[in-house]
Every structure is written in structure tokens, then in C-alpha cells.
Design a protein around this motif. Structure first.
Motif: not given
Length: 1246
Positions: A832-839, A983-991
Motif C-alpha cells: 500500500s501507499v501508506n505502508g511504504l510511506k511509513s517505511l 494498526d493497518p486499519v486505524n493508523d495506516l487507513q487500509l480499508k
């Protein structure tokens, strides 16, 4: 003198001859008596009376003169004879074939007959419709060449042995049968059965007598190894059970009882041998062509064929293997002489009195090879879609599609076949027709040897290995190292007589790339552009490819080549229209002498004489004649076939000096030139413009250089605009050719042809395809590994799962599922985009890879590759351990507790904490924590890389490194089960649904693991290790079974979808049996579903032959376009009906899950030539057809030729279903199409 004259004069009447004719009986025998007189007969009253022919009498009475029939009382005119019923005739059956024969026993020395012995005959009831064996009797003579769609093919080579899956399924089926309860007494489909229990005797009690024991004393003449092994296994099982006397193997013969007892005792007590690793199978054998073959003529003192020249080393090596009946794969450079290998195979087959089939990818190449081989061998035949010449010859030349049809139809030609020669095998890369080569290679019987001829390909060994494993025979790979005539590659930047010398060497004959020549070409082009700017302003031309510029470029280039005696030249242009424009623009160029003009004129007159008058005046014929007289030629698919052959023949004679051609001219035709010119290095591949691939460039550039005439060949790349980039030129000129890649796909014809044969399966065809080869080549090793794992599993002690350990299996499965769920969620996060941004730099992550297990690390640098991102991370680790494996202690097996499974149980160094830098892939990140550290990534990386050098290895790390390591260690000690993660849903906004459901499932599993009771048992560690070892072995066995099963096939889902389409349309039934519609579809060469549906919907029966031909042109026409408004109403309705049927088929395909949309399926139909074909079938001359459509003449001819082939296949299908009216119409349509210039005989066959 007078007597002689009287003898010369004939008698006035036959009765004056000194002979008398006597008829003996009524059989037609006559004798001559030496007595003059009238003819006499031995019968007293002449010939006996005979009844008139019934057919003639019926025609005379009822058809020729029906006037005697009454006009009003017609019922009295009909006569009928009552049929006598004979019920007993239904019981009459043909006699069974003779099961045995008498064989004479002779004395081995004298040959005297000593007696007779009755021997059993095998395969006595075989036929072409029931058996795949070569021992079946041949079919009718009329079907010996093409076979019959109802016949079975011959058994494909390499498919004899059953697979492991079939064996295991068979064993499981045998073990599941209960011979007391599961035996059927009512056959499937019957209402009543047979009661096998004797009426006078009561039924035996269960278990006292079984069918298997009743069969044990019977010796059915076995002796088969498999049966003896099965008997031995049965004996062992029953001996352990202590049941009734078991079936024993027949006693072996021995000289004494002691020997027998000792032998049996030794076999019983001998320990089982450990399984041997499978020998490495080498099916592709590379042949060394560097050393000369000195003993060639000693090994082959009487070769089957001799040439006026000495064969090369690679040709001699191939000939040696052909003499040993080996299969070869010759991958040689263009013009190296691959045809020599084919010629020797043909000669060898004629010597052995067998047959050879030579296949080519295109029809034009088949015609040329027919001419060449006929001049060499004489006994050569040609089979194409519309031509059948000398089908009884020992060498048959055909396209690969025809050979596929012969294989599926069980042609008897395959019986006598010794060699099949596949020319231009690299054509297997063709997306549309490449599957045909794979089908033919799979379906060839075992007795046929294979010769593969191809241009140089980088994966020749891999392709040969596939064929070797497929056919269970070694394939000898013979490749050439260099071209016989080296090439020199140039850039040409000139465009006028002043700049005709701007020819810059790019690649010399030794293969060295000259950057100096490239930069010189760039400078020359830049200088001309600056002059252009000074004259016409600063705006530079972006494209210099107009007709005027092209004319200047070619005039200057051809003048330069003519001065240096580098003609003839082939100019490859990747557009039919540009070919014609460039040739037509050179109106002032004349390259032939007066004698050459005379020779060209006579040759043209002789070739065009076979055309009708109006066809000789076609604009294309007149234009081409004018070009040829000046030494110019054009060759592409829009040219009429007879004109293309004229151009090819004149070019081979050296009378065409400049030939403008498209890429198809380079396909296999042995017509080299002195020079090859590329008009551009970009082409349109049907979807987009792209640079030429190295394989395409090599194939076309290989036409330069005539062996024995030119020391080097010249290849010139025109730079009309800007000079291409050096990297693009280097990749195109020096890159490796394209690999042979599988284009295997499922077609309805293939599926139906295999479904109608019970012994063949479509899954077997898919398994043996080249696309499945990488995953199937290790099947033998996988089978042995599976057997070893099964043996190991049987020797393991079963874990104790009683008492407190009752939920131990569930605990293990919960832990495995939890790890798999977390891995899936983490994979979604890093995608995901948000996941890669967090890394990002400074993020603390949990690392899980081969070297690190649940170890904390901090990201120092993020970089991207062509496929994924790479995270350079500082990771905690232990001090390096000693390299000696003896010094290391034994690894202790880890038993996970609930806290270990629910958390991560982070790695903690046992001694002093060390660190390392690792490059992580996204899959190596097990978790992303909420912690972010302030780190200087560049300083830490520089310090670490410096300390890797020997002289700085003992220096202490920088303070930044120490601070980061201490912070990571503090986090690991503070959170042994892992720090808080994002948390993938709350922190990374993965739906994503899978992420949300995966998180819920993970929390549920954590609760189950915490509540497990087995962890409280003192026997938990030992029993868990036993269970884990057993489960890991079972998991590996399941993986191997999957790889060996049909379920791992890539195309299996599509196969089920296509079978569902056939089932929905009524081509096969629920059991997979091919019905009548499916058998009709097997007879079609293309568009099998659409043609069959049109036939069964009676959409064609009501139309006239010319209307049917016009409608079917939409299925074979390659030029898109609308049918136009001038069509008759019948044709307009017919077009709409064909589209409606195609729409219905497309909807069924979509409903069954196929990817092709309805629009794409209907879009395959092109009705642009409906009016042209309609008028042609009505008799309009070809010269008048040009005004009806803008399609080039060559494409129109090709469409009508393919249409005639389709009409013939429809004629055969109509006869198959009993539609004589439609069959007659299709025959008439084919006859109407086959006339004049469209079906003029090929010049190569005359």
C-alpha cells in the motif's frame, strides 16, 4: 514389288481377314481360328437374356417420360411391397476375431518343421475408431492421406508411462473396494441387474468367501512384474493378519532344495537398500563443432546423399547423428546451410524406403522448398490448403497446420514416417500460430524422429531438453559459432550526391562496436542541421521522412552502393505503403543493362501468359513490370502471389538490383543479397511502435552476404532524422536474439479432438507443453522425494494427543494460521501507499528473514529498483560465531508458548550486543512499530562500510551507531513480546476487506491460543516436536502432490471454463462425451464454434452458394471495414445473423468465466470484403474488383484462398451430419471462387 504393295494395303472388310472369332460361353472370352469367316459363338442361341438395369429403368419410367402417370388417381400409381419382419435378424452378430493362430516350430539348424504350437493373437479387434495403436488395420485408401475426423490419432510418443497421480489414484480405488458389499449387480443406466447368488445354495456368510480369494488360484497367464509385486504385497498383508492361505508367487527353479531355502532366507533377512538418488537425466546433448570430423567418410563410407562441396563441421556432425537415427536440433546462423541437414534426411528416408515430412511456417516457403527438393530428389509432394501434388511421394512438404490435422485425424501416412523436419522453429514465438508447433511435437508418435532447424537462439538447450523429456529420447543440439560470411554494420546520414559518402562503421566483422563511428555520424548530422538552421532559420526539421527526402536519401545511397559494387540490396521497410512509395519515387533510377532488360521481358511474358487477358492489364501487374525492367522490385503481403514469385525468381537470378520488402521476406527464404538496408529501426507490432528486437534485426540483417561470393556482408541503417541513441543501437545490434517462448493456449479444436479419445486427456497435453516445462522438469525428483517422505512418515512415532494434550493438533494449526494471517496482512501493508510511506528513515521495524528472526532494526536508507524497494537497515545481532561447525553446540528445537505466538518474542543477544547492516526486501519486514528514531543514515552507512575493511575492522563505531544500537536494545528489553505496531486499519487507513477480516481473525486466533490446555502438560514440548515434524512432512508431501497433480497446471481453470462453454452449447454432455456438434466442430480449421452454430441453426442452407461465400468472408478477412450500403438485403440480413450468433457465443463465454469480452469476440469478424467476394463468386473479372474496395490486391487474393479452404471444410462437415444440399452448395461455392488469377498455379510448382 507388287506383292509388297498388296501386303501393305488394308483389307476392304474385317470379314475378308483369314481369321474367325469364336466366343467361348458368355464370359467375354474370345479365340481366333486360322479359318476365314464370320464370328461364331459356342452358345446355340446367342447370349443369355439379362434384366435391364433397375436404375435406368426407373429413370426412364418415372423421370424421363412421366406422361403415363394418371393425373387424378395418383394413389393407385404408387406400389409398395410389405416387408417381412424377421426378429431373429436382430440377434445376428459378427463373429469374434480369431483369438489364436498356429505357429510352426522349426529346427534351429536345418529349418525342418518339428511341430505346431498354438499362440494367442494380440490386438485382433483394433480399428481406426477404437484404437490408437499402430497395429490397427489401415483405413480406406481414400482416407489414407488426410485421415478422418472420426478416427483416433496414433499414440503420442513419450505418453506411455502412467503418472504417479494415476498410480496413486488407482491404488486408492483398489483399496476402497469392498468385494463383499461394493460389487454392482445392476449396470449403470440399467433398471434391472443379475442375481449372481445361486438359487439352490444359500448366500455365503460375509467374510468367509470373497471374489478376490476365488480369483487367487487362477493363473491367467500373467507373469507381469507389476502383478507379481502386487501379489507379494497382498501376501505380506494377509500373512500378518493370519488369515486363510494367501496367494503365493510361483516358485523359482533351483538345483536343490537347500539352494532355494537359502535364497529365500537371504532375501527375507536382507535389510532394505537405501533409495538411490535419481540419475541426472540429460535429454539435450550439446555437440562440439569446434574440432573437425576427420573420420567422417570412414564412419559413413556410402553416404545417402553427396554434395558438390565439402560439408561444414556442424553439417557432418548432424549427418552422423541422422545415420544413428537420432533427433537433432540445428540452431545455426542465417545462410549457414541448415538445409543440408534436411536434404540428407530426405535422402536417408528414400534409402530406407520410408517417408519424410518437411514443415514450414508459411505457404510461400513450402512452394519454394518444393521446387528445390523436386529438382534434387524428384520424388517430392506438396500439400497446402489449396494444392495437392504427388501425395504418394516419399517426401511431403506442407505447413505445420496440415500436419496437425493429419495427426488428429489418424492419417496412415504417419505409419511410414521416419523424419519430421521443422524449419524455422523460432516461429514458435508467434502469438497466433506458435501453439501449432507445440501440439505437433506433443502428438508425434514414438517411431518418428525429429529434426529442428532454427536461427541461433539463446535457449536452444532448454528447448531441446523439453522435447527430449517429452519424447523420452536424447536431442543432440548443434549450433554454429560464427556466420559463414561476417557482417559489417554502418550508419548512413547522407541525403544528396554531395553527402553520399557519409557512411560510418558501427560494428566491424569481428563484432567490435565502434563508438568513434557513432560520434562521427552524430557530428555529420549535427553539422547539416546547423547549416539548415543558417539557411532556413533556427527551427530544425523534426522529421525528414517525406517522399522528397526519401527519394534524395535513396538516390544518394544507391549511387554510393553502385559505385562500390555492393548491389543487389534488400531494403527492409516496415510498412506496405512506404514500400510502394519508395519504389515508385525512384523514377529516374535504371539499374539494368539492355541484355538484362531483354531477359526480364521474356521471363515476364512467359510467366504472365497463364493469366487471362484482363488480368494481365491489372494496374499492379503493369506497375510491377515497369519497375522490374529497371531492376527494382517490391515484395510484401499486398502484392499478388504470382507477382511476388516473379520478383523472388528474378532476385535469385540477380536481375532485381534493389528490392523493397517487408519483414516477411526474411522468413526462411534463402535469397541473400550483397547489402541489407534498414529504412528505420522502429516498427509497429500491431498495438504500438517500438524498436526492433535483436532477434528481428539479426534475422533480417542475416540476408546480407552471399556465401562464396562476398567476403563480408554490409548492413546499413538509415538515419533520416536524428541518429538513434547509442544504447538503443548497441542493444539492437549486439543484443541476444529472442528466446524461444511458449505460446501454448487452449483452443476448442484441441479440446474436442482430445475429448473424443478416451485414452488421451487435455490435462496431459497441458502438462507436456513448453509453458509447463520449468515446473514439470523435476517431476522424477519430486516423485522420489514424495516416496522418501512417505517412508519417513511411516517410521515416525505418532504423538500422544490424549488427556491434557487433546487440543495439541488444534494448537499447532492455530499457530500456523496466525503466522500466515499476519504474513498476509503485512504483505498488504508493504504493497500500500501508506505502508511504504511509513517505511521511512528512522522507522523501527521487526525483521524476519533467513539470517534474522524477530530482530529489531532501524531503517537507514530507502532505495528503489526496477521491481521493488530496498530498505537498508541497521539490525541487532550476536557476535560472530566460530566458523568450525564442530565448535558450535547442537541447535535446540524451539517449542512456541502462547506468549511466543501471540507476540513476536524479540531476539535478544546472549552476550555483547553487535550490529550489522542488511538490505531488506518488503517481505523481510515482519512488523512496523510505532517508534521512530533520529538517526543519520549516511554517517552510519559510511562508518559501517569503513569498518568492513581489514585495517579498520577493530576500530570502535561512531557515537551515532552506538546510540542507535543501544536504543534498539533498550526497546527489545522493554518489550520482549514486541513493541507496539502500527494498526493497518486505524493508523495506516487500509480499508481492504482482506486486511480487516485478517485482523479480526488474528485476534480470534490469539484468544484461542491463550486458552489452549495442552501447554500445561509436562509432556507438551516432546509431543509438540513430534507433531510438528509429522505436520511439516505432511505439508511438504501435500506440496509435492500438488506440483505433480493436474491442479497445478496454469491453464486448468481456463480449460474448465472452455469445457463449460462446450457443455452449454451442447457440444459435449455432462460426462464429457463429444456429441454430434462437437464432432462437426473437429472438422473445422478455424472459427469452429461459430461455423458449427451457423450450420446447426440452418443459417446457411437457404442462401445461394455465392451468398454463403460472401458471408463467410467475414471470418477469414484480415482487413477491417464495414460491408457497405450497396449489399443486397439478403446479405445484410445474413451479416446481422452471423453477428447475432457470434454475440450469443460471446455471451456464453463470458458467463462461463472466460476473459474475452463479447465485443472482442464479435470484433474478430471483418465484413469489409463481403461485396468483393460476392461479385467475384458471381463471375466479375478481377480487374473490376479494385474499384469496390481499397484493400490491396494481395490481401484480397489471400482472403479468397482461405475462404475456399473454409468452404471445403464446411462441405466435409455437411456430409458428416447428413446435409447433402448444404454440402453441394459449399462445393459449388468453392468452385466459383477457384478461378483466374486468384488461384493461378504457383510458378514454383510448374
Amino acid at each position: 514389288m507388287m506383292e509388297t504393295e498388296r501386303l501393305v494395303l488394308p483389307p476392304p472388310d474385317p470379314l475378308h481377314l483369314p481369321l474367325r472369332a469364336v466366343e467361348l460361353g458368355c464370359t467375354g472370352r474370345w479365340e481366333l481360328l486360322n479359318v476365314p469367316g464370320a464370328p461364331v459363338s459356342t452358345l446355340p442361341h446367342g447370349l443369355p437374356p439379362c434384366a435391364p438395369d433397375l436404375q435406368q429403368e426407373a429413370e426412364q419410367l418415372f423421370l424421363a417420360s412421366p406422361a403415363w402417370l394418371p393425373l387424378h388417381s395418383v394413389e393407385h400409381a404408387a406400389r409398395k411391397w410389405q416387408r417381412k419382419t424377421d426378429p431373429w435378424s436382430l440377434l445376428a452378430a459378427t463373429g469374434a476375431p480369431v483369438p489364436s493362430d498356429l505357429q510352426a516350430q522349426r529346427h534351429p539348424t536345418t529349418g525342418q518343421i518339428l511341430g505346431y504350437k498354438e499362440v494367442l493373437l494380440e490386438n485382433t479387434n483394433l480399428s481406426a475408431t477404437t484404437s490408437l495403436s499402430l497395429r490397427r488395420p489401415p483405413g480406406p485408401v481414400s482416407q489414407s492421406l488426410w485421415g478422418n475426423p472420426t478416427q483416433y490419432p496414433f499414440w503420442p510418443g513419450g505418453m506411455d508411462e502412467p503418472t504417479l497421480t494415476e498410480l496413486s489414484a488407482r491404488e486408492e480405488a483398489e483399496e476402497e473396494i469392498d468385494f463383499e458389499k461394493d460389487l454392482l449387480t445392476v449396470p449403470p443406466g440399467f433398471k434391472k441387474g443379475v442375481n449372481f447368488v445361486p438359487k439352490d445354495h444359500p448366500a455365503p456368510a460375509p467374510g468367509l468367501l470373497s471374489l478376490s480369494r476365488l480369483l487367487e488360484p487362477l493363473d491367467l497367464g500373467g507373469g507381469d512384474e507389476d502383478e507379481s509385486e502386487a501379489a507379494g504385497q497382498t501376501e505380506g498383508r494377509r500373512g500378518d493378519a493370519g488369515s486363510a492361505p494367501s496367494c503365493r508367487a510361483p516358485l523359482a527353479r533351483a538345483s536343490s532344495l537347500e539352494d532355494l531355502v537359502l535364497k529365500e532366507a537371504s532375501t527375507v533377512v536382507a535389510p532394505p537398500e537405501p533409495p538411490k538418488p535419481p540419475a541426472q537425466e540429460q535429454w539435450a546433448v550439446p555437440v562440439d563443432v569446434t574440432s573437425p570430423v576427420g573420420d567422417f567418410y570412414r564412419l559413413i563410407p556410402h553416404p545417402a546423399f553427396q554434395w558438390p562441396f565439402e560439408p561444414d563441421v556442424f553439417q557432418k556432425q548432424a549427418i552422423l547423428h541422422l545415420e544413428q537415427h537420432n533427433s537433432v536440433f540445428v540452431a545455426a546462423h542465417t545462410s549457414a546451410g541448415k538445409t543440408v541437414v534436411a536434404e540428407y534426411a530426405i535422402a536417408l528416408a528414400q534409402k530406407h524406403m520410408t517417408r519424410t515430412i518437411y514443415t514450414s511456417p508459411i505457404k510461400a516457403l513450402s512452394n519454394q522448398k518444393f521446387r528445390d527438393f523436386r529438382n534434387t530428389f524428384g520424388d517430392v509432394g506438396l500439400l497446402t490448403g489449396d494444392v495437392q501434388l504427388h501425395p504418394e511421394a516419399s517426401c511431403l512438404i506442407m505447413t505445420t497446420e496440415i500436419l496437425r490435422s493429419m495427426l488428429y485425424s489418424g492419417s496412415d501416412v504417419i505409419r511410414d514416417l521416419e523424419w519430421v523436419i521443422f524449419d524455422e522453429v523460432h516461429y514458435i514465438n508467434d502469438a497466433e500460430r506458435g501453439v501449432v508447433w507445440e501440439e505437433v511435437l506433443i502428438m508425434l508418435p514414438d517411431h518418428v524422429s525429429i529434426i529442428l532447424l532454427s536461427a541461433t537462439v539463446p535457449n536452444a538447450l532448454e528447448f531441446a531438453d523439453w522435447i527430449g523429456r517429452l519424447k523420452r529420447r536424447q536431442i543432440y543440439v548443434i549450433s554454429t559459432l560464427t556466420r559463414p560470411v561476417p557482417l559489417e554494420h554502418y550508419l548512413f546520414t547522407g541525403n544528396s550526391p554531395k553527402t553520399q559518402g557519409e557512411l560510418f562503421l558501427l560494428l566491424d566483422s569481428r563484432g567490435a562496436f565502434h563508438t568513434k563511428g557513432y560520434y562521427a555520424a552524430v557530428e555529420a548530422k549535427k553539422e547539416r542541421m546547423s547549416k539548415h538552421a543558417q539557411t532556413f532559420g533556427a527551427k530544425q526539421p523534426t522529421h525528414q521522412g517525406g517522399p522528397a527526402q526519401d527519394r534524395g536519401v535513396y538516390l544518394s545511397l544507391l549511387a554510393s552502393l553502385r559505385t562500390r559494387a555492393q548491389l543487389p540490396v534488400v531494403v527492409f521497410t516496415f510498412s506496405r505503403g512506404r514500400c510502394d512509395e519508395q519504389a515508385s519515387g525512384l523514377t529516374s533510377l535504371d539499374l539494368t543493362t539492355s541484355s538484362e532488360k531483354s531477359e526480364i521481358h521474356l521471363f515476364l511474358q512467359r510467366c504472365l501468359a497463364r493469366l487471362r487477358g484482363s488480368d494481365r492489364q491489372l494496374p499492379q501487374v503493369l506497375h510491377m513490370s515497369e519497375l522490374l525492367h529497371r531492376g527494382l522490385g517490391v515484395h510484401h503481403s499486398g502484392i499478388l502471389p504470382i507477382l511476388k514469385e516473379i520478383v523472388e525468381m528474378l532476385f535469385s537470378r540477380g536481375l532485381v538490383k534493389v528490392l523493397f520488402a517487408t519483414e516477411t521476406f526474411a522468413m526462411g527464404v534463402n535469397m541473400p543479397a550483397r547489402t541489407v538496408v534498414f529504412d528505420s529501426m522502429r516498427k509497429h507490432d500491431g498495438s504500438t511502435f517500438r524498436d526492433l528486437l535483436p532477434g528481428e534485426y539479426v534475422q533480417m540483417a542475416g540476408r546480407a552476404g552471399r556465401r562464396g561470393l562476398d567476403p563480408t556482408g554490409t548492413v546499413i541503417l538509415l538515419c533520416k532524422g536524428r541518429v538513434p541513441e547509442m544504447a538503443d543501437l548497441h542493444r539492437m545490434v549486439m543484443g541476444k536474439p529472442s528466446q524461444l517462448q511458449s505460446q501454448f493456449r487452449l483452443t476448442y479444436t484441441m479440446i474436442l479432438n482430445l475429448l473424443r479419445v478416451d485414452a488421451l486427456r487435455v490435462e496431459d497435453m497441458m502438462k507436456r507443453s513448453f509453458s509447463e516445462f520449468p515446473s514439470r522438469k523435476d517431476s522424477k525428483a519430486q516423485e522420489q522425494a514424495l516416496a522418501e517422505l512417505a517412508k519417513k512418515l511411516g517410521s515416525l512415532e505418532a504423538p500422544d494427543v490424549t488427556g491434557q494434550l487433546v487440543d495439541l493438533p488444534e494448537y499447532y494449526s492455530w499457530g500456523e494460521e496466525l503466522m500466515e494471517t499476519r504474513s498476509t496482512i503485512q504483505r498488504r501493508i508493504v504493497e500500500s501507499v501508506n505502508g511504504l510511506k511509513s517505511l521511512s528513515v528512522g522507522r523501527v521495524v521487526v525483521v524476519k528473514s533467513e539470517e534474522h528472526h524477530n530482530t529489531l532494526g532501524v531503517i537507514l536508507q530507502v532505495s528503489s529498483t526496477s521491481t521493488s524497494r530496498v530498505f537498508t537497515t541497521l539490525v541487532l545481532c550476536d557476535k560472530p560465531r566460530p566458523e568450525d561447525p564442530q565448535a558450535r553446540g547442537p541447535a535446540t528445537a524451539h517449542v512456541p508458548q502462547p506468549d511466543d505466538l501471540v507476540g513476536f518474542k524479540l531476539f535478544l543477544p546472549e552476550g555483547p550486543c553487535e550490529h550489522t547492516v542488511a538490505k531488506l526486501q518488503p517481505g523481510d519486514v515482519a512488523a512496523i512499530t510505532t517508534k521512530v528514531l533520529r538517526v543519520s543514515g549516511e554517517k552510519i552507512l559510511e562508518d559501517f562500510s569503513r569498518r568492513q575493511q581489514p585495517k579498520f575492522r577493530k576500530e570502535p563505531p561512531l557515537a551515532a551507531v552506538t546510540a542507535a544500537v543501544q536504543e534498539l536494545l533498550r526497546l527489545a528489553q522493554a518489550h520482549p513480546a514486541g513493541p507496539p505496531t502500527l494498526d493497518p486499519v486505524n493508523d495506516l487507513q487500509l480499508k481492504d476487506v482482506s486486511v480487516v477480516e485478517g485482523g479480526l481473525r488474528a485476534r480470534k486466533l490469539e484468544e484461542l491460543i491463550r486458552g489452549a490446555q495442552c501447554v500445561h502438560s509436562p509432556r507438551f514440548p516432546a509431543q509438540y516436536l513430534k507433531l510438528r515434524e509429522r505436520m511439516q512432512i505432511e505439508k511438504e508431501m501435500e506440496r509435492l502432490r500438488f506440483l505433480l497433480s493436474d491442479q497445478s497446471l496454469l491453464l486448468l481453470p481456463e480449460y474448465h471454463q472452455r469445457v463449460e462453454v462446450l457443455r452449454t452449447l451442447g457440444y459435449v454432455d455432462e460426462a464429457g462425451t463429444v456429441k454430434l456438434a462437437g464432432r462437426v466442430a473437429c472438422a473445422m480449421s478455424s472459427h469452429e464454434l461459430l461455423l458449427t452454430e451457423l450450420m446447426f441453426d440452418n443459417a446457411l442452407s437457404a442462401l445461394r452458394p455465392e451468398e454463403i461465400a460472401a458471408l463467410l468472408s467475414g471470418l477469414v478477412c484480415q482487413s477491417p471495414g464495414d460491408p457497405g450500403d450497396q449489399l443486397p438485403s439478403t446479405l445484410k440480413q445474413g451479416v446481422e445473423r452471423v453477428r447475432a450468433v457470434a454475440q450469443r457465443i460471446g455471451e456464453v463465454q463470458v458467463a462461463c468465466g472466460l476473459n474475452q469480452t463479447v465485443e472482442e469476440f464479435v470484433g474478430e469478424l471483418n465484413f469489409g470484403l463481403v461485396e468483393v467476394v460476392y461479385e467475384w463468386a458471381r463471375g466479375m473479372p478481377f480487374s473490376e474488383l479494385a474499384g469496390l474496395s481499397g484493400t490491396p490486391e494481395g490481401l484480397v487474393v489471400r482472403c479468397i484462398q482461405r475462404l475456399a479452404e473454409m468452404c471445403r471444410s464446411l462441405r466435409g462437415a455437411a456430409r458428416l451430419v447428413g446435409e447433402p444440399v448444404l454440402g453441394a452448395k459449399m462445393e459449388t461455392a468453392a468452385t466459383l471462387l477457384r478461378r483466374d488469377i486468384v488461384f493461378a498455379a504457383s510458378l514454383y510448382t510448374q
